[in-house]
Design a protein around this motif. Structure first.
Motif, PDB file in Angstrom:
ATOM      1  N   SER A 284       0.849  -1.186   0.000  1.00  0.00           N
ATOM      2  CA  SER A 284       0.000   0.000   0.000  1.00  0.00           C
ATOM      3  C   SER A 284       0.888   1.239   0.000  1.00  0.00           C
ATOM      4  O   SER A 284       2.078   1.166   0.329  1.00  0.00           O
ATOM      5  CB  SER A 284      -0.899  -0.019   1.236  1.00  0.00           C
ATOM      6  N   GLU A 289       0.724  -2.389   4.225  1.00  0.00           N
ATOM      7  CA  GLU A 289      -0.108  -3.510   3.784  1.00  0.00           C
ATOM      8  C   GLU A 289       0.576  -4.232   2.633  1.00  0.00           C
ATOM      9  O   GLU A 289       1.171  -3.599   1.759  1.00  0.00           O
ATOM     10  CB  GLU A 289      -1.481  -3.012   3.312  1.00  0.00           C
ATOM     11  N   TRP A 291       0.066  -6.777  -0.579  1.00  0.00           N
ATOM     12  CA  TRP A 291      -0.980  -7.162  -1.520  1.00  0.00           C
ATOM     13  C   TRP A 291      -0.410  -8.083  -2.596  1.00  0.00           C
ATOM     14  O   TRP A 291       0.744  -7.950  -2.999  1.00  0.00           O
ATOM     15  CB  TRP A 291      -1.574  -5.930  -2.207  1.00  0.00           C
ATOM     16  N   ARG A 314      -5.262  -8.545  -0.033  1.00  0.00           N
ATOM     17  CA  ARG A 314      -4.198  -8.463   0.957  1.00  0.00           C
ATOM     18  C   ARG A 314      -3.745  -9.861   1.380  1.00  0.00           C
ATOM     19  O   ARG A 314      -4.507 -10.822   1.318  1.00  0.00           O
ATOM     20  CB  ARG A 314      -4.672  -7.694   2.194  1.00  0.00           C
ATOM     21  N   PRO A 338      -6.180  -0.109  -0.905  1.00  0.00           N
ATOM     22  CA  PRO A 338      -4.879  -0.030  -0.236  1.00  0.00           C
ATOM     23  C   PRO A 338      -4.737   1.297   0.525  1.00  0.00           C
ATOM     24  O   PRO A 338      -5.075   2.364   0.016  1.00  0.00           O
ATOM     25  CB  PRO A 338      -3.874  -0.115  -1.395  1.00  0.00           C
ATOM     26  N   ARG A 339      -4.231   1.201   1.742  1.00  0.00           N
ATOM     27  CA  ARG A 339      -4.184   2.349   2.657  1.00  0.00           C
ATOM     28  C   ARG A 339      -3.089   3.332   2.256  1.00  0.00           C
ATOM     29  O   ARG A 339      -1.945   2.943   2.033  1.00  0.00           O
ATOM     30  CB  ARG A 339      -3.951   1.834   4.082  1.00  0.00           C
ATOM     31  N   SER A 340      -3.441   4.597   2.191  1.00  0.00           N
ATOM     32  CA  SER A 340      -2.459   5.610   1.797  1.00  0.00           C
ATOM     33  C   SER A 340      -1.823   6.261   3.012  1.00  0.00           C
ATOM     34  O   SER A 340      -2.202   5.987   4.139  1.00  0.00           O
ATOM     35  CB  SER A 340      -3.149   6.679   0.936  1.00  0.00           C
TER      36      SER A 340
END
Length: 340
Positions: A284, A289, A291, A314, A338-340
């Motif tokens: 991410s 994270e 993926w 994930r 996906p976490r920014s």
């Protein structure tokens, strides 16, 4: 006036929430997907067959809305004019490189090739053809991928031991620079477990093909992993296997690599996902994270064609530092971006 305002705010919240979730697949079709994250953008490619197409997006979950362009078209004829497979874009030694496999229309002549671009943005600048990337044996080769470890470059790929089809193995070689292999290739995996030897062709001259292909590098802690696709892509049994090595081992020594006996990511009839394989990895934007990006089919018997679509999900790590991929998710599953 309170009630309309509340409704409006709720609608805004719902819209915002919608931008934080997505469902697979990322595109309606796209075999052999690959992506890399750099400087705030994901760059994505998959097999087009007759050209190299590049996508650029800040959010890989919404790839379908991303701008994309053809960055290279092959000549009308010649050794790298047809069957352009499994392109990958990498940033190495301050420049961009695209690796791909191609032939002249006859599969037995498939080899790997490289392009180079010195522009900071690979959607701009000029892609320069650097030629064939091969070791001195120069045998059939596809699915080339390059990684750097301890300051050294390595290429991994799927190839034939001889000049005839029948088995695809995983090879590794050192590189002198991003487009030149140094020394001889070394075989580090050959298909022999039941799960990776599904490949009947129905051809009287070539009744069966055992396949290891699509190798991808992954590092975590003090271990290195190569995740590869096993069994033939035209079967529902196409799945992912795992090789591992200590980070300080000699990567060119086959004894450094250990193979898991079972597939680590395979079809899930309950989730209606078949033949998941030919993957790549990314993190991410915040780097927290992990993926996996892979292609898969929605129905049994869909085969090794354009019905394969790219999906992401994930994965995690167990207490020993090994990847845990779980099962491929149903396309009805709502996922967080996906976490920014």
């Amino acid at each position: 006036m309170i009630r309309p305002i509340v409704c409006f705010l709720l609608l805004l919240a719902a819209a915002a929430h919608g931008q934080e979730t997505f469902r697979n697949p990322l595109l309606a079709g796209g075999p052999d997907p690959w992506c890399i994250y750099k400087d705030g953008y994901y760059y994505y490619m998959h097999t087009m067959g007759n050209r190299l197409e590049l996508w650029k997006t800040k959010n890989i979950a919404f790839l379908k809305d991303a701008p994309h362009k053809t960055v290279w078209t092959p000549p009308a004829s010649g050794p790298f004019s047809k069957d352009i497979w499994a392109p990958e874009i990498h940033f190495l030694k301050g420049k961009w490189y695209i690796y791909f496999a191609a032939d002249d229309g006859d599969n037995q002549y498939h080899r790997m090739y490289a392009l180079e671009n010195s522009s900071p943005d690979p959607m701009e600048g000029t892609w320069v053809f650097k030629g064939k990337v091969a070791d001195i044996d120069d045998k059939w080769a596809i699915d080339g991928s390059v990684f750097e470890h301890h300051g050294k470059l390595y290429m991994i790929w799927s190839g034939w031991e001889g000049n005839k089809n029948g088995r695809q193995d995983i090879y590794i070689a050192a590189m002198k620079n991003p487009y030149t292999i140094q020394g001889k290739r070394v075989k580090i995996s050959t298909p022999h477990y039941a799960w990776e030897t599904k490949g009947d062709l129905g051809d009287p001259d070539l009744k069966h093909v055992d396949v290891n292909e699509g190798p991808q590098f992954l590092k975590h802690g003090k271990r290195l992993f190569i995740v590869y696709s096993g069994s033939a892509c035209w079967t529902d049994d196409y799945a992912l296997g795992l090789l591992s090595a200590d980070e300080n081992s000699n990567l060119l020594d086959p004894a450094s690599w250990t193979k898991k006996t079972e597939a680590v990511f395979k079809q899930s009839a309950e989730n209606k996902v078949y033949a998941p394989g030919h993957n790549s990895f990314f993190t991410s934007p915040d780097g927290k994270e992990y993926w996996i990006l892979y292609h898969a089919n929605d129905h049994p018997g869909d085969g090794c064609g354009k019905k394969r679509s790219p999906r992401i999900q994930r994965f995690s790590w167990n207490e020993n530092g090994w990847p845990v991929f779980g099962k491929p998710l149903n396309t009805d599953t709502l996922l967080q971006v996906p976490r920014s």
